[in-house]
Enzyme design. Structure first.
Site, PDB file in Angstrom:
ATOM      1  N   CYS B 167       0.803  -1.241   0.000  1.00 50.13           N
ATOM      2  CA  CYS B 167       0.000   0.000   0.000  1.00 50.13           C
ATOM      3  C   CYS B 167       0.825   1.275   0.000  1.00 50.13           C
ATOM      4  CB  CYS B 167      -0.931   0.002   1.204  1.00 50.13           C
ATOM      5  SG  CYS B 167      -1.687  -1.586   1.504  1.00 50.13           S
ATOM      6  N   HIS B 306      -3.737   7.876   5.607  1.00 50.12           N
ATOM      7  CA  HIS B 306      -3.834   6.577   4.942  1.00 50.12           C
ATOM      8  C   HIS B 306      -5.283   6.093   5.088  1.00 50.12           C
ATOM      9  CE1 HIS B 306      -2.435   3.076   2.965  1.00 50.12           C
ATOM     10  NE2 HIS B 306      -2.569   2.259   3.993  1.00 50.12           N
ATOM     11  N   GLU B 317      -3.275   5.001  13.241  1.00 44.93           N
ATOM     12  CA  GLU B 317      -2.908   6.248  12.558  1.00 44.93           C
ATOM     13  C   GLU B 317      -3.329   7.451  13.412  1.00 44.93           C
ATOM     14  OE1 GLU B 317      -4.311   6.661   8.519  1.00 44.93           O
ATOM     15  OE2 GLU B 317      -2.866   8.255   8.099  1.00 44.93           O
ATOM     16  N   LYS B 338      -9.968   7.921   0.694  1.00 46.00           N
ATOM     17  CA  LYS B 338     -10.328   6.535   0.351  1.00 46.00           C
ATOM     18  C   LYS B 338     -11.823   6.295   0.532  1.00 46.00           C
ATOM     19  CE  LYS B 338      -5.957   4.093   1.159  1.00 46.00           C
ATOM     20  NZ  LYS B 338      -5.101   5.141   1.749  1.00 46.00           N
ATOM     21  N   HIS B 343      -9.322   2.013  -1.991  1.00 46.69           N
ATOM     22  CA  HIS B 343      -7.909   1.784  -1.711  1.00 46.69           C
ATOM     23  C   HIS B 343      -7.230   1.282  -2.978  1.00 46.69           C
ATOM     24  CE1 HIS B 343      -4.193   0.882   0.041  1.00 46.69           C
ATOM     25  NE2 HIS B 343      -4.577   0.456   1.237  1.00 46.69           N
ATOM     26  N   PHE B 403       0.847  -3.215   4.479  1.00 49.11           N
ATOM     27  CA  PHE B 403       1.076  -4.604   4.861  1.00 49.11           C
ATOM     28  C   PHE B 403       2.529  -4.905   4.533  1.00 49.11           C
ATOM     29  CE2 PHE B 403      -3.431  -6.648   4.394  1.00 49.11           C
ATOM     30  CZ  PHE B 403      -3.874  -5.858   5.435  1.00 49.11           C
TER      31      PHE B 403
END
Lengths: 80, 415
Positions: B167, B306, B317, B338, B343, B403
C-alpha cells in the site's frame, strides 16, 4: 480452405488494424511495422490454427513469403 | 556536477490520474470536493462467484487510448500508467527534446503488477488445460513493465525503478524520486504508481484476508467509512497517479507552472506484525518526513491520511498523529479520500499525493465521506462529509502505511 498466405494476411491485418490488401508476399515484416516479438505472436497464432510446432531456431523470417514458406514446409513435415 | 552530497529543491510541475472518480486531475479533484464516491457493484463476468461484490473501478477502456498492437504488450496496469504519464507530461508542458534524457528517470510503485496477465496465464493452464501460454505473458505480467512503458514513451535514459511495498509503493516511488533529484542523480522524473488488481483471483485472495468492507445496506457507494464507528474494512480500487518532478531552478528557468515543492519524505519499516501497524512505526515515518522537511508539527496544515477504514489502521494512525503532533493534533484537519476512491493499493499514495497537492493549489480540503458517527477512539478533526475552504495551507502531509511494514510519508509545500 484458405491458404497459409491468407491466414497470415488476416492475422497481420487484424493485429495492425490495416487494409488486408497492403500485405503482400514480398512485404517485409519490418516495413509492415512488425518487430521480433510481433513475429513470435503471429507464429504462436499460426501454430494454433495450423496444428504445427515451429522450432525456436526457425523463427527468423524477413518477408511474408518467408513465413508462408516456412509454415508450409513444416505442415508437410509434421503432417506426415 | 552530480554528487550525492548535492542538495537541490524538487518541484511538481505536472500531474495525471486514472481513478474511480475521474480520469483527469480536474474531474478527480472536483469529485473529491463534491464528495462523489466511485464505489459501485463490480462490473465483471465473475461477480456471482464473489462474496464481496463492490469495488472502486476506473472507467477506462484501453482501446480508447491505444492501438491493438500497443495493447498486446500493455496489461491494464501499464495502460493506466502510460495514460496518466501522458496527462502529466502534457500538464508539465515539457519539451523532451530540450532536456538531457540521460538525466530523466522513472520511479513507479505497484503492488501486483500485471495481475490480469498473470491470471489469464493461470486460467489458460489450469482451467483450460492449455499446454502453452501467449508469447507476451511475461512481458505483460512483470512488475516493472508499467515503469518501462512510461520510460519508453518519453525515451527516459536515467533510472527506471519499480517499488513494490504494497500500500505504500507509490509514496515510496515518489519519495525515492525526490531524493534522486535532490541529490543530483536525475534532473527530471516521472514518479507515481499504478495498480489494476481487480481480477477474480486477487479479489478472492483479499476476501480471505477478511479486511474488505461489507456493502452499506442503504447505499453501497457509502461502503468505505474511514474513522467511522460502523466502518467494516477497506474497498479495493484501481488506477494510477503520475507526477512530473523537476529540479526547481530548471523548472523556474523554463517557465514551468509549479504546483508544489516536495519538502520532505520519511520512510520506515514497521516490524511489529505482517499486517498490523504500530504507533512506533507510523509516528517514526511522520517524524522523519518532518525532520527531512525541516518543519515543525504546527507547520502542517492538512494531513491526507492513509485512513483505510480498517480498525487497526484507523486507530493506530490516529494515535500516531497524536504522538507526533501532540496538542496540535486536534487543530490539524485530517481526511481520508479513500472514502470516495477506495484503496488503490500500489497506486494509492500517488492519487492521494495528487489530492494533497491540489488541496494546496485550490485551498480546499477534500472531506472524509460517510462519517456520521466517528469511532470514539478516533477523535481528530476528520473533515467529515463536507469539503472545507482553508485560507492558510502551506504544507500538507500525505501518509501511506503498508502490509509488510513499509511506511511512506511525503510533505508537499506551497512555492
Amino acid at each position: 480452405m484458405e491458404s497459409t498466405f491468407e491466414l497470415i494476411q488476416q492475422s497481420i491485418a487484424k493485429k495492425l488494424e490495416i487494409d488486408i490488401t497492403t500485405i503482400k508476399p514480398e512485404s517485409t515484416l519490418e516495413e509492415l511495422g512488425l518487430d521480433s516479438l510481433d513475429t513470435f505472436d503471429l507464429i504462436f497464432e499460426a501454430e494454433d490454427k495450423l496444428g504445427i510446432k515451429v522450432p525456436n531456431d526457425e523463427v527468423a523470417v524477413k518477408t511474408i513469403q518467408d513465413m508462408v514458406s516456412l509454415l508450409d514446409k513444416l505442415i508437410q513435415e509434421q503432417k506426415k | 556536477m552530480t554528487t550525492s552530497s548535492m542538495t537541490r529543491r524538487v518541484v511538481v510541475t505536472g500531474m495525471g490520474v486514472v481513478s474511480p472518480v475521474g480520469n483527469n486531475i480536474d474531474t478527480f479533484f472536483s469529485s473529491l470536493i463534491e464528495g462523489r464516491s466511485g464505489i459501485k457493484r463490480i462490473e465483471a463476468p465473475f461477480i456471482d462467484q464473489l462474496d464481496v461484490k463492490i469495488a472502486a473501478q476506473a472507467h477506462f477502456k484501453g482501446e480508447d487510448h491505444f492501438t491493438k498492437q500497443e495493447l498486446a504488450l500493455l496489461d491494464r496496469v501499464s495502460q493506466f500508467a502510460v495514460f496518466a504519464a501522458r496527462q502529466a507530461s502534457q500538464d508539465a508542458k515539457m519539451d523532451f527534446t530540450k532536456i538531457d534524457l540521460k538525466r530523466a528517470s522513472s520511479f513507479i510503485g505497484t503492488g501486483m503488477g500485471g495481475a490480469s496477465a498473470t491470471e489469464e496465464g493461470y486460467h489458460r493452464l489450469y482451467r483450460e488445460n492449455a499446454n502453452r501460454l501467449k508469447p507476451f505473458t511475461v512481458l505483460n505480467a512483470m512488475n516493472g513493465a508499467a515503469g518501462s512503458h512510461v520510460a519508453m514513451q518519453y525515451q527516459l535514459l536515467g533510472s527506471n525503478l519499480t517499488y513494490s511495498t504494497a500500500c505504500s509503493s507509490s509514496n515510496i516511488a515518489i519519495g525515492e524520486a525526490y531524493r534522486n533529484i535532490k541529490h543530483g542523480y536525475s534532473d527530471v522524473a516521472f514518479a507515481g504508481g499504478s495498480e489494476a488488481l481487480l481480477t477474480f483471483g486477487t479479489i478472492k485472495a483479499w476476501e480471505a484476508l477478511r479486511t474488505l468492507a461489507d456493502e452499506d445496506a442503504s447505499d453501497l457507494s457509502r461502503s468505505s467509512k474511514p474513522f467511522s464507528l460502523n466502518r467494516s474494512g477497506l474497498v479495493l480500487g484501481e488506477g494510477s497517479g503520475m507526477l512530473v518532478l523537476e529540479e526547481m531552478d530548471a523548472a523556474i528557468k523554463r517557465g514551468a507552472h509549479i504546483y508544489a515543492e516536495i519538502k520532505g519524505y520519511g520512510t520506515m519499516n514497521d516490524v511489529y506484525h505482517i499486517t498490523q501497524p504500530s504507533v512506533d512505526g507510523q509516528s517514526q515515518a511522520m517524524l522523519s518526513a518532518l525532520h527531512d522537511a525541516n518543519l515543525k508539527p504546527q507547520d502542517i496544515h492538512y494531513i491526507n491520511a492513509h485512513g483505510t477504514a480498517t480498525k487497526y489502521n484507523d486507530l493506530m494512525e490516529t494515535q500516531s498523529i497524536k504522538k507526533v503532533f501532540a496538542e496540535e493534533a486536534y487543530k490539524i484537519p485530517v481526511s481520508s479520500t479513500k472514502s470516495m476512491h477506495g484503496h488503490l493499493m500500489g497506486a494509492t499514495g500517488a492519487v492521494e499525493s495528487i489530492a494533497s497537492i491540489l488541496a494546496i493549489h485550490h485551498k480546499k480540503l477534500p472531506p472524509t465521506m460517510h462519517l456520521d458517527q466517528a469511532d470514539p477512539e478516533c477523535d481528530l478533526d476528520y473533515v467529515p462529509n463536507e469539503a472545507r475552504e482553508i485560507s492558510n495551507i502551506d504544507h500538507v502531509m500525505c501518509n501511506t502505511f503498508a502490509f509488510g511494514g513499509t511506511g511512506g510519508v511525503l510533505i508537499f509545500g506551497r512555492v
